[in-house]
Design a protein around this motif. Structure first.
Motif, mmCIF file in Angstrom:
data_model
loop_
_atom_site.group_PDB
_atom_site.id
_atom_site.type_symbol
_atom_site.label_atom_id
_atom_site.label_comp_id
_atom_site.label_asym_id
_atom_site.label_seq_id
_atom_site.Cartn_x
_atom_site.Cartn_y
_atom_site.Cartn_z
ATOM 1 N N GLY B 177 -5.801 -3.765 1.456
ATOM 2 C CA GLY B 177 -5.367 -4.939 2.205
ATOM 3 C C GLY B 177 -4.141 -5.587 1.589
ATOM 4 O O GLY B 177 -3.975 -6.807 1.627
ATOM 5 N N ILE B 178 -3.260 -4.745 1.031
ATOM 6 C CA ILE B 178 -2.044 -5.245 0.395
ATOM 7 C C ILE B 178 -0.829 -4.962 1.278
ATOM 8 O O ILE B 178 -0.680 -3.864 1.821
ATOM 9 N N THR B 179 0.017 -5.971 1.426
ATOM 10 C CA THR B 179 1.284 -5.829 2.128
ATOM 11 C C THR B 179 2.382 -5.887 1.076
ATOM 12 O O THR B 179 2.597 -6.931 0.462
ATOM 13 N N PHE B 180 3.027 -4.763 0.850
ATOM 14 C CA PHE B 180 4.031 -4.689 -0.214
ATOM 15 C C PHE B 180 5.426 -4.713 0.406
ATOM 16 O O PHE B 180 5.760 -3.903 1.264
ATOM 17 N N VAL B 181 6.259 -5.649 -0.050
ATOM 18 C CA VAL B 181 7.645 -5.735 0.425
ATOM 19 C C VAL B 181 8.564 -5.297 -0.702
ATOM 20 O O VAL B 181 8.532 -5.870 -1.797
ATOM 21 N N CYS B 182 9.375 -4.297 -0.433
ATOM 22 C CA CYS B 182 10.254 -3.805 -1.492
ATOM 23 C C CYS B 182 11.712 -4.151 -1.204
ATOM 24 O O CYS B 182 12.182 -4.050 -0.074
ATOM 25 N N GLY B 183 12.387 -4.588 -2.245
ATOM 26 C CA GLY B 183 13.828 -4.843 -2.110
ATOM 27 C C GLY B 183 14.172 -6.115 -1.378
ATOM 28 O O GLY B 183 15.116 -6.160 -0.602
ATOM 29 N N ALA B 184 13.428 -7.183 -1.665
ATOM 30 C CA ALA B 184 13.575 -8.405 -0.875
ATOM 31 C C ALA B 184 14.671 -9.347 -1.354
ATOM 32 O O ALA B 184 14.808 -10.446 -0.828
#
Lengths: 364, 364
Positions: B177-184
């Protein structure tokens, strides 16, 4: 993103182009389209090509409306749906006009209610209806509330007064589970979104200047009402005085200005919407532009300029410019569909009420 | 939007400025901050002023890392966290360094685990850690998965290789249940977001050109490692050859170029991230820029140009320009916080996995 089903109310310019542009987007399935003549529904997805071809030239003048109603047409109507005030060009197949010309559609006594009744299977509804009256969109929203709809409603208007009317319904939308997005088209939608983005260099925004150019030669005949609305923004007029102008008087105003109307510091919903989004105070927003009714070329470049102060104390201006070759019509549907999709996400997350487009940018 | 609680891992430049900038944003409560020395937690909200003041000058060289590690530092490290490679300036109070200098913090043997253990009360975690090793961020993410965290993780890296490593963990993130945002951060975050917005006039995007300018005179000493990374982008070098350069050789390269390094067609994650977001094909994206290590003024204006075709067949280029007065550091935190907030919304809506910033723009 999960697949999103959507319906379009209205098969004029906005509605048709939204269906068309949605085919270029992933995860978006048009399942219903209606106008006052009838409704097309297919929960496996409408055949958009057939529907567009069958309804080509669809322009709905609306019941009992005519040029006099045009005084209420907004710039977004102009930019997105000449159908708001035009009264010709409806393609008819057999005895049925409008959407019923499509093999997927059938006549209906109450097409909007039919869509409301199937609302459980519709994530979002784009209200691409002509603005017959000030409160037409809010009243359509009331019908969705009354019908138990719990999803997303999107309009592409720009009038502050409509936003106010929708705001009054916030409680009803919250209770119903409706996420309403107002003004999701080119302006204020696209341009306030750009302002919200451009503001991200700054911890304090000093000013937002939105400056648009519209060339309207070929669209002029179908958009006299919108020109009337624009005249209401000239310093020597207001909505009431513009409303009473005769056709000849409007022509005279245009001639006086050699076909080019320039507007400074217009009253425009962008200010309210940017304040709602926490970008800046409404009073720090200025909107203006130039309308040229004798050329299709834009008389000036549409530009959003955001001036602010960075965390390290520098002052600067970030700018967003639309190419002159992008017509206002071209700038409506991408943003509208984008805001629609993100509103579905908000809705699924339990966020209900009224939202401006800039509020739907990434939490800026 | 509902209130969002967040934690910051790392109290270097990015971490500190994120805490600072978050105070300018609504609905965002910083509840935890840590570095390798300790952790500060307060679920009523940290006293950011106290924490920033106490940790002023915080730069963590990391255990066993030095200049040689700098070859892995990315532009975002440079732009956002000189701490990745510097080794001086840590303010110490008493015998404790880093965050423990704050009255709100205490030493910890495993500060990251302490935050994971309280993850239920933390909506989002910004990973503002120095990149000790290629897989440091992915391994930290693994710890959150193992610890049962279900929320948002955000990094501000730009390296394609890290995105690939995170992608391999998509299944684990979805299960957790993880939402990972890369390069923000500034790049790719801010600039790909701008590209996604600018693309909205078009139904087909032909090309996206991202061109940046960075002036790095005053930050040069602390960012030699990043300069090394940039050298790896020059045509006559690659990552391996740049890694083996001595300090003197780096100086020689810079001297050869009179202090101004120009990069064309860099390998950069923007292309992958824009393709993920459905904006265009990766191969249609070009990234370049100019780094001037002898001036703080930007040597060129950071510009995003998006060329495409409109629904009505016109071709045009929309552009987004950052004012030269906005430092790269100023362009990191607004976007990072924005993407963090919208990722929380996605997470609440049940959308898990790995996302690039442009995917978090309004459904474009």
């Amino acid at each position: 993103m999960n697949d999103t089903t959507f319906a379009v109310l209205g098969t004029g310019g906005i509605g048709r182009r939204t269906l068309e542009v949605s085919q270029h987007k992933d995860g978006l399935t048009p399942v219903a389209a209606c106008d006052r003549h009838g409704v097309a529904m297919d929960f496996d997805g409408l055949d958009v090509d057939e529907l567009l071809e069958a309804t080509e030239g669809n322009i709905d003048s609306g019941p009992g409306t005519g040029e006099s109603d045009g005084a209420d047409a907004s710039r977004d109507d102009l930019e997105t749906d000449g159908g708001a005030v035009a009264s010709s060009g409806v393609k008819q197949h057999g005895e049925n006009a409008g959407v019923v010309a499509s093999a997927q559609a059938r006549p209906s006594e109450d097409p909007i209610q039919e869509i409301i009744d199937r609302g459980d299977a519709i994530d979002a509804v784009l209200l691409a209806l002509p603005n017959y009256e000030h409160d037409f969109i809010p009243r359509v929203a009331d019908r969705f509330v009354a019908g138990g709809y719990a999803g997303v409603l999107v309009d592409v208007l720009k009038r502050s007064r409509v936003i106010g009317m929708l705001d009054e319904r916030t409680g009803a939308f919250e209770d119903a589970g409706i996420t309403f997005v107002c003004g999701a088209g080119a302006t204020p939608g696209f341009l306030t979104g750009a302002a919200a983005l451009a503001a991200q260099s700054f911890v304090e925004v000093e000013s937002v200047d939105i400056w648009w150019g519209v060339g309207l030669k070929s669209g002029y005949e179908d958009n006299r009402g919108t020109v009337r609305e624009d005249i209401a923004h000239l310093p020597e007029y207001d909505i009431d005085t513009a409303r009473t102008l005769s056709e000849d008087e409007i022509e005279a105003v245009i001639d006086e200005h050699d076909g080019v109307l320039e507007f400074d510091d217009m009253e425009h919903a962008d200010d309210v919407l940017l304040e709602r989004a926490g970008i800046c105070d409404a009073e720090d927003v200025t909107v203006g532009g130039i309308l040229d009714v004798e050329r299709d070329e834009k008389p000036t470049t549409t530009t959003v300029s955001v001036t602010g102060t960075t965390f390290d104390g520098e002052t600067g201006t970030n700018t967003f410019e639309l190419d002159d070759a992008t017509s206002m019509a071209a700038n409506v549907n991408g943003p509208a569909i984008g805001y629609l999709k993100t509103a579905v996400c908000r809705n699924r997350a339990g966020e209900y009420g009224v939202f401006g487009p800039a509020e739907l940018m990434p939490g800026f």
